[in-house]
Scaffold this active site. Structure first.
Site, short mmCIF file in Angstrom:
data_model
loop_
_atom_site.label_atom_id
_atom_site.label_comp_id
_atom_site.label_asym_id
_atom_site.label_seq_id
_atom_site.Cartn_x
_atom_site.Cartn_y
_atom_site.Cartn_z
N ASP A 8 -13.02 -18.17 14.88
CA ASP A 8 -13.93 -17.05 14.65
C ASP A 8 -14.99 -17.01 15.74
OD1 ASP A 8 -15.22 -14.94 13.46
OD2 ASP A 8 -16.14 -16.11 11.86
N ASP A 114 -12.24 -10.22 15.89
CA ASP A 114 -12.88 -11.45 16.37
C ASP A 114 -12.44 -12.72 15.65
OD1 ASP A 114 -14.04 -10.79 13.95
OD2 ASP A 114 -16.06 -11.38 14.55
N GLU A 115 -11.34 -12.68 14.92
CA GLU A 115 -10.90 -13.88 14.22
C GLU A 115 -9.39 -13.90 14.05
OE1 GLU A 115 -12.11 -14.16 10.08
OE2 GLU A 115 -12.41 -11.99 10.01
#
Length: 225
Positions: A8, A114-115
């Site tokens: 993350d 974003d992860e």
């Protein structure tokens, strides 16, 4: 038993914007890293319109939270730096991150910009331990892309995600099933994944404030039924 990583980006929009601004100011002696000052991404200062999409650690100290109106953030910290979002640029950074992670293994499941989850099983013979691999990933991202990530390690996806939410930024944490009691029970119930405000308020009214109290209460309930 398979090992899963959850990777993350730390405050993604703000981190990616910080990297861009630092590059643009490469020849400026007064470079400012917005990750180190009270700063947020999102909204319009003059119109006091919009919401906080991402915040720096310094902004968090003022009580600013992601998702709150810009007007509220300005009340808490009138001099806070506000930078408008650039979603096209964020998508570019996301692609760079995922492409870099695939140099470790193709077994990547991206779940947001974003992860992602990474299956360690296929590369376990290349590293002395999952921790060694996770630190290598974290440090490689920082060195090559300029921003930081947290890596959570577990034998269950949801626990890997919770582990990546432990102390930030630029950290590696484990949360295996055998570690739940040690690492989770003392945490407030609002730290549970998917625990909403309404559910947390209900639990507080029942006198349940941490995860251990909730686990004990559920155990007593199931024994009685």
């Amino acid at each position: 038993m398979g090992i899963i990583f959850h990777i993350d980006v730390n405050s993604a929009y703000l981190s990616w914007t910080a990297v861009k601004l630092l590059k643009e100011a490469a020849k400026d002696e007064k470079k400012i890293d917005i990750r180190n000052i009270p700063a947020i991404i999102g909204g319009d200062r003059e119109k006091r319109h919009g919401i906080v999409l991402a915040k720096s650690i310094s902004a968090k100290k003022f009580g600013i939270v992601t998702g709150e109106p810009i007007a509220n953030a300005l009340q808490k910290c009138p001099n806070i730096l506000i930078v408008p979002p650039e979603h096209g640029y964020y998508n570019e950074q996301s692609h760079k991150l995922m492409n870099l992670l695939r140099t470790f293994t193709p077994d990547i499941e991206q779940v947001s910009v974003d992860e992602c989850y990474m299956d360690f099983s296929g590369i376990q013979n290349e590293y002395p331990s999952p921790l060694a691999c996770a630190y290598k990933i974290k440090d490689t991202v920082k060195e090559k892309l300029g921003f930081t990530v947290n890596v959570g390690i577990s034998d269950v996806k949801v626990l890997a995600k919770m582990a990546s939410d432990f102390t930030k930024p630029d950290k590696v944490h484990t949360l295996y099933r055998r570690e739940i009691k040690e690492k989770m029970w003392q945490l407030p119930v609002e730290e549970l994944y998917m625990a909403g405000k309404s559910s947390v308020n209900t639990l507080h009214k029942l006198g349940i404030y941490n995860i251990g109290q909730l686990a004990t209460s559920l155990n007593i309930f199931w024994r009685r039924t």
